[in-house]
Design a protein around this motif. Structure first.
Motif, PDB file in Angstrom:
ATOM      1  N   MET A  22       0.812  -1.211   0.000  1.00 36.72           N
ATOM      2  CA  MET A  22       0.000   0.000   0.000  1.00 36.72           C
ATOM      3  C   MET A  22       0.850   1.267   0.000  1.00 36.72           C
ATOM      4  O   MET A  22       0.452   2.293  -0.565  1.00 36.72           O
ATOM      5  N   LEU A  23       2.013   1.240   0.631  1.00 39.86           N
ATOM      6  CA  LEU A  23       2.900   2.399   0.578  1.00 39.86           C
ATOM      7  C   LEU A  23       3.410   2.618  -0.851  1.00 39.86           C
ATOM      8  O   LEU A  23       3.493   3.754  -1.326  1.00 39.86           O
ATOM      9  N   CYS A  25       1.780   1.672  -3.573  1.00 44.12           N
ATOM     10  CA  CYS A  25       0.612   2.168  -4.310  1.00 44.12           C
ATOM     11  C   CYS A  25       0.383   3.643  -4.046  1.00 44.12           C
ATOM     12  O   CYS A  25       0.040   4.416  -4.958  1.00 44.12           O
ATOM     13  N   SER A  26       0.577   4.077  -2.801  1.00 44.20           N
ATOM     14  CA  SER A  26       0.412   5.495  -2.463  1.00 44.20           C
ATOM     15  C   SER A  26       1.406   6.355  -3.230  1.00 44.20           C
ATOM     16  O   SER A  26       1.063   7.433  -3.732  1.00 44.20           O
ATOM     17  N   VAL A 113      -2.713   8.061   4.117  1.00 44.40           N
ATOM     18  CA  VAL A 113      -1.871   8.660   3.090  1.00 44.40           C
ATOM     19  C   VAL A 113      -2.281   8.181   1.697  1.00 44.40           C
ATOM     20  O   VAL A 113      -2.175   8.935   0.720  1.00 44.40           O
ATOM     21  N   PHE A 114      -2.782   6.953   1.585  1.00 47.14           N
ATOM     22  CA  PHE A 114      -3.286   6.477   0.296  1.00 47.14           C
ATOM     23  C   PHE A 114      -4.478   7.328  -0.149  1.00 47.14           C
ATOM     24  O   PHE A 114      -4.535   7.789  -1.297  1.00 47.14           O
ATOM     25  N   GLN A 115      -5.407   7.558   0.764  1.00 44.91           N
ATOM     26  CA  GLN A 115      -6.566   8.379   0.420  1.00 44.91           C
ATOM     27  C   GLN A 115      -6.187   9.836   0.199  1.00 44.91           C
ATOM     28  O   GLN A 115      -6.839  10.549  -0.578  1.00 44.91           O
ATOM     29  N   MET A 117      -3.649  10.883  -1.449  1.00 44.26           N
ATOM     30  CA  MET A 117      -3.230  11.031  -2.836  1.00 44.26           C
ATOM     31  C   MET A 117      -4.433  11.143  -3.773  1.00 44.26           C
ATOM     32  O   MET A 117      -4.381  11.840  -4.793  1.00 44.26           O
ATOM     33  N   SER A 231      -6.671   0.076  -4.258  1.00 48.20           N
ATOM     34  CA  SER A 231      -7.935   0.390  -3.601  1.00 48.20           C
ATOM     35  C   SER A 231      -8.582  -0.810  -2.924  1.00 48.20           C
ATOM     36  O   SER A 231      -9.566  -0.655  -2.196  1.00 48.20           O
TER      37      SER A 231
END
Length: 446
Positions: A22-23, A25-26, A113-115, A117, A231
Motif C-alpha cells: 500500500m505504501l 501504491c500510495s 496517506v493512500f486516500q 493522494m 484500492s
C-alpha cells in the motif's frame, strides 16, 4: 441474529506485505499528479505551460495540509450518512503507529496517506478545463474550499462506512464517482460561471508539445495501477490482481476504440487521440474494474473510448469552453464506467452484486449506480458553480483580457516555460507546424 464474537486470535494482524504494497501504491498515486501536470501542460499553448503545471502541483501542498488537519477525519470518521467525524484524527494527533484500519491489515496512517493522494489529484483534474484564464491565487483558494466542501463529503458518501451511497450498495472501486464524475461536474460548473477563453472557436489553440502529452499519459497509466489495484487495501485474495489486469485491458481497448473513431470520423490517427483514449479507459475502469471480468473490461474500455471521443466535440456545439476536455473525458468516462457496472458486474469480484447481463433482470444494481452518479454529479456541479460565482464576485477568478492574450505564465508567474534567447534562429510565432485537422484542439464539428 446476535453478532459473532471475535476472538483475539481471529482479529486482523498487521501485515508487513500489505503495508509495503500500500505504501508503494500510495507513491504511485502521488506520481499521477505530476504526470497529470505534464499531460495538461503539453496540451496548452506555450504561453500557458507553467500555469498549467502549477495548477496541478499546488494541489500537492494545499490538500496535504488540509487532509492532515481535518479532511481525513471528516471523510472517513464515523458520523452521519453525509459527513464523518473523529476527533482523534484531527491533526492525526491520536493515531497509534500500529493501529489498524477498520478490519484490514494495514495501519491507519497507511490508509490515510493512500486516500490523501486521491484527494490531491481530484481538484488537479478540474484545472484542465480552466486553462489560460484563471488567476493562480483564486485557483489556490478554490482548491482549498472545494476539497473541504465538495470532495470530503462525497468521499464519505461513497467510501465511508456509514456513507449513504456505501450503505445503499453503490459500487465504486476506486473513484468513478468520488474522483472523476466529481471533478468533471465541478469543471463544468466552474466554466459555466467564468466563461470562454479569448478566441474560443476562432483561434486553433493547438497543443504545443505532444511529446509532453504522451509522457504525461504514460505516467498516468503507470501510476493508475497503484490507484486502482491499491484500492482493495491488500493483496491477499486476488481482487487487487483482477483490478490490475482490468486496468491494463480497458485502457488498451479504449485507446484503440478512440483511434478507430477518430480515423473513421476525422481521417487520422493522432497522438493526442491515443493519449486521450488511454485516459478515458483508465477513468471508466476505475469504478468498475473490481466487479467485471477481463472481457467485461474490454467492453467498458471500448464503449468509453468511443463515447468520450464523441463527447469532446460537444463543447463546440453547446458553447462551453472546456479547455482540455475534462468534462468529455472524466465526467463522461466516469458516468459510463459507473453505469456499466449495472450491466457487466459478474458477482465474483469485489461484490456479489450482478449486472443485467449476469442475471439481474430487475436492474437493481443499475438503479443503485444511477442514484450514486446523479447525486454526485448534481452536488458537485451546483456547489462548484456557487463557489466559482462567489470567488469571481469577490476576488475575481479571471486574469484580464490583455494578460490572457499576452500569456498567463508571465502575468501570474513572471516566468516562461522555454527560453529561446540563446538558441538563435529568431524563433517567432507558433512553435508547432500546422497539425492535421483532427488534432487541432479537437476542433470537431465547430
Amino acid at each position: 441474529m446476535a453478532p459473532a464474537i471475535m476472538l483475539a486470535a481471529d482479529a486482523p494482524k498487521l501485515s508487513s506485505a500489505n503495508t509495503g504494497f500500500m505504501l508503494i501504491c500510495s507513491a504511485l498515486v502521488m506520481l499521477m499528479t505530476p504526470g497529470l501536470a505534464f499531460f495538461y501542460g503539453g496540451m496548452v499553448r506555450v504561453k500557458s505551460t507553467l500555469n498549467m503545471l502549477m495548477m496541478s502541483f499546488i494541489s500537492l501542498g494545499i490538500v496535504t495540509i488540509l487532509w492532515v488537519l481535518y479532511g481525513f477525519s471528516l471523510a472517513f470518521g464515523t458520523g452521519s450518512s453525509l459527513l464523518g467525524w473523529n476527533a482523534d484524527w484531527i491533526g492525526l494527533s491520536n493515531i497509534g503507529l500500529t493501529e489498524l484500519w477498520d478490519g484490514y491489515t494495514i495501519p491507519v496512517f497507511v490508509f490515510m496517506v493512500f486516500q490523501l493522494m486521491f484527494a490531491i489529484i481530484t481538484p488537479a483534474l478540474i484545472s484542465g478545463a480552466l486553462a489560460d484564464r484563471v488567476k493562480f491565487s483564486a485557483w489556490a483558494l478554490f482548491v482549498a474550499l472545494w476539497v473541504t466542501i465538495v470532495y470530503v463529503p462525497v468521499a464519505h458518501w461513497v467510501w465511508g462506512a456509514d456513507g449513504w451511497a456505501y450503505k445503499l450498495g453503490v459500487i465504486d472501486f476506486a473513484g468513478g464517482t468520488a474522483v472523476h464524475i466529481n471533478a468533471g461536474a465541478a469543471a463544468l460548473g466552474v466554466i459555466l460561471v467564468i466563461g470562454k477563453r479569448v478566441g474560443f472557436k476562432r483561434d486553433p489553440m493547438r497543443p504545443h508539445s505532444l511529446p509532453l502529452v504522451m509522457l504525461g499519459a504514460g505516467l498516468l497509466w503507470f501510476g493508475w495501477f497503484g490507484f486502482n489495484a491499491g484500492s482493495w487495501l491488500g493483496n491477499d485474495d486476488g481482487v487487487g490482481a483482477l483490478m490490475f489486469v482490468n486496468t491494463q485491458v480497458a485502457t488498451a481497448a479504449a485507446m484503440l476504440a478512440w483511434l478507430a473513431y477518430e480515423k473513421i470520423r476525422h481521417g487520422a490517427f493522432t497522438t493526442l487521440g491515443a493519449a486521450s483514449g488511454a485516459v478515458a479507459g483508465l477513468v471508466a475502469i476505475t469504478p468498475s474494474g473490481g466487479a467485471v471480468s477481463p472481457l467485461g473490461a474490454i467492453a467498458v474500455g471500448a464503449i468509453a473510448g468511443v463515447a468520450c471521443a464523441a463527447a469532446v466535440g460537444l463543447k463546440f456545439k453547446w458553447g462551453y469552453d472546456d479547455s482540455l476536455d475534462v468534462v468529455g473525458v472524466h465526467m463522461v468516462g466516469g458516468i459510463i464506467g459507473s453505469l456499466l457496472i449495472g450491466f457487466f458486474a459478474t458477482g465474483k469480484g469485489q461484490s456479489t452484486a450482478t449486472g443485467v447481463f449476469y442475471g439481474d433482470h430487475t436492474f437493481t444494481q443499475l438503479w443503485k449506480q444511477c442514484a450514486g452518479v446523479f447525486a454526485v454529479l448534481a452536488y458537485s456541479l451546483i456547489v462548484s458553480a456557487v463557489l466559482a460565482f462567489l470567488l469571481d464576485r469577490t476576488l475575481g477568478m479571471r486574469v484580464t483580457e490583455d494578460e490572457e492574450i499576452s500569456g498567463i505564465d508571465q502575468a501570474e508567474h513572471a516566468e516562461t516555460a522555454y527560453d529561446f534567447s540563446g538558441a538563435g534562429g529568431g524563433v517567432t510565432g507558433s512553435l508547432a507546424a500546422p497539425a492535421p485537422a483532427a488534432a487541432q484542439n479537437r476542433k470537431v464539428d465547430a
